[in-house]
Design a protein around this motif. Structure first.
Motif, mmCIF file in Angstrom:
data_model
loop_
_atom_site.group_PDB
_atom_site.id
_atom_site.type_symbol
_atom_site.label_atom_id
_atom_site.label_comp_id
_atom_site.label_asym_id
_atom_site.label_seq_id
_atom_site.Cartn_x
_atom_site.Cartn_y
_atom_site.Cartn_z
ATOM 1 N N VAL A 1 2.896 -0.534 15.822
ATOM 2 C CA VAL A 1 1.816 -0.962 14.947
ATOM 3 C C VAL A 1 0.752 -1.664 15.789
ATOM 4 C CG1 VAL A 1 3.127 -3.054 14.310
ATOM 5 C CG2 VAL A 1 1.170 -2.331 12.921
ATOM 6 N N HIS A 2 -0.481 -1.166 15.701
ATOM 7 C CA HIS A 2 -1.616 -1.788 16.378
ATOM 8 C C HIS A 2 -2.307 -2.740 15.404
ATOM 9 C CE1 HIS A 2 -1.044 1.559 19.180
ATOM 10 N NE2 HIS A 2 -1.801 0.894 20.039
ATOM 11 N N LYS B 1 5.924 -8.146 9.269
ATOM 12 C CA LYS B 1 4.675 -8.611 8.658
ATOM 13 C C LYS B 1 3.508 -7.742 9.111
ATOM 14 C CE LYS B 1 2.811 -12.430 10.167
ATOM 15 N NZ LYS B 1 2.571 -13.887 10.444
ATOM 16 N N ALA B 2 3.455 -7.429 10.410
ATOM 17 C CA ALA B 2 2.376 -6.584 10.918
ATOM 18 C C ALA B 2 2.472 -5.171 10.356
ATOM 19 C CB ALA B 2 2.404 -6.565 12.446
ATOM 20 N N TRP B 3 3.678 -4.655 10.256
ATOM 21 C CA TRP B 3 3.881 -3.296 9.741
ATOM 22 C C TRP B 3 3.431 -3.194 8.279
ATOM 23 C CZ3 TRP B 3 4.974 1.118 12.226
ATOM 24 C CH2 TRP B 3 5.346 2.229 11.461
ATOM 25 N N ALA B 4 3.622 -4.248 7.515
ATOM 26 C CA ALA B 4 3.281 -4.237 6.091
ATOM 27 C C ALA B 4 1.794 -4.433 5.829
ATOM 28 C CB ALA B 4 4.075 -5.321 5.365
ATOM 29 N N ASP B 5 1.034 -4.859 6.836
ATOM 30 C CA ASP B 5 -0.391 -5.136 6.658
ATOM 31 C C ASP B 5 -1.163 -3.816 6.630
ATOM 32 O OD1 ASP B 5 -3.089 -5.853 6.898
ATOM 33 O OD2 ASP B 5 -2.623 -7.606 8.136
ATOM 34 N N PRO B 6 -1.805 -3.469 5.511
ATOM 35 C CA PRO B 6 -2.480 -2.163 5.402
ATOM 36 C C PRO B 6 -3.682 -2.006 6.325
ATOM 37 C CG PRO B 6 -3.014 -3.553 3.519
ATOM 38 C CD PRO B 6 -1.940 -4.270 4.285
ATOM 39 N N ARG B 7 -4.164 -3.085 6.922
ATOM 40 C CA ARG B 7 -5.298 -2.984 7.846
ATOM 41 C C ARG B 7 -4.868 -2.447 9.206
ATOM 42 N NH1 ARG B 7 -7.089 -9.090 7.778
ATOM 43 N NH2 ARG B 7 -4.812 -9.183 8.042
ATOM 44 N N GLU C 1 -8.841 -2.074 10.385
ATOM 45 C CA GLU C 1 -8.597 -0.992 9.431
ATOM 46 C C GLU C 1 -7.885 0.122 10.182
ATOM 47 O OE1 GLU C 1 -12.916 1.276 9.813
ATOM 48 O OE2 GLU C 1 -12.449 0.101 8.028
ATOM 49 N N PRO C 2 -7.133 0.987 9.477
ATOM 50 C CA PRO C 2 -6.395 2.048 10.182
ATOM 51 C C PRO C 2 -7.321 2.914 11.027
ATOM 52 C CG PRO C 2 -5.633 1.854 7.918
ATOM 53 C CD PRO C 2 -6.840 0.965 8.032
ATOM 54 N N ASP C 3 -6.893 3.170 12.255
ATOM 55 C CA ASP C 3 -7.664 3.957 13.215
ATOM 56 C C ASP C 3 -7.069 5.364 13.265
ATOM 57 O OD1 ASP C 3 -8.716 5.177 15.522
ATOM 58 O OD2 ASP C 3 -8.958 3.257 16.543
#
Length: 204
Positions: A159-160, A9-15, A164-166
């Motif tokens: 996955v952090h 679930k965390a991996w799929a989250d685009p944020r 939003e992606p850092d």
């Protein structure tokens, strides 16, 4: 908790900020970049044994990340494949600074995968609440073994949990990914568990 579903679930989250390096072909890197005191074919069984040991004793197998003597595990009485873990770990962006990392751990022997779910707080071994450091985002990690018995592949991804992606964090992780050598924990296992001397070759 279903650790693997939580990771997915965390991996799929685009944020979130994701990082997954290419698989490491252990024996290819060993042959190309190391000299050993005796012939060695590193097997998939060895790599899984290492992953299990590292899950229980991160301060022994990743001392370059975990502060010596800081690791503890608990809550493994009913199911030895699932337990909680704490350790003082170097921050990804500030390597001279350590913080408390809390993780819920699941070993999947059938698929040879270990999942670490980061937690902001957990009841510790005595029942008192432990709280993770807050200077970096929580993160989840998956380590896995793939390939054939005599051609094992080391897989991992992280996955952090960010808003939003850092990009800078992703670049930092990329620079620190083995740099063409074996993962440090594989070197440690070969020396300490297999009693084989290992020397890096000058490939310049």
């Amino acid at each position: 908790m279903n650790h693997e579903s939580e990771f997915a679930k965390a991996w799929a989250d685009p944020r979130n900020t994701r990082f997954e390096p290419p698989p490491t072909d252990i024996n290819r890197v060993l042959a190309e970049r190391y000299k050993t005191s005796e012939p060695l074919t590193f097997t998939r069984a060895m790599l899984w044994d290492l992953e299990v040991r590292k899950a229980w004793h991160p301060d022994i197998y990743i001392p370059y990340v975990v502060r010596e003597g800081s690791a503890a595990t608990w809550n493994a009485t009913d199911d030895p494949t699932t337990f909680d873990r704490s350790s003082e770990q170097r921050r990804w962006m500030e390597q001279d600074d350590f913080g408390l990392v809390l993780e819920r751990v699941h070993l999947n022997p059938a698929e040879q995968r270990v999942t670490f779910i980061g937690a902001a707080e957990l009841p510790g071994p005595t029942g008192a609440t432990l709280r993770a450091g807050t200077k970096q985002p929580l993160f989840h990690i998956e380590h896995a073994v793939a390939g054939d018995e005599n051609e094992p592949l080391n897989l991992w991804r992280i996955v952090h949990l960010t808003q939003e992606p850092d990009e800078l964090l992703g670049q930092t992780l990329s620079r620190r990914t083995y740099e063409g050598w074996l993962p440090g924990f594989v070197e440690i296992y070969i020396r300490s568990e297999l009693n084989i001397e290992l020397t890096r070759l000058d490939t310049a």
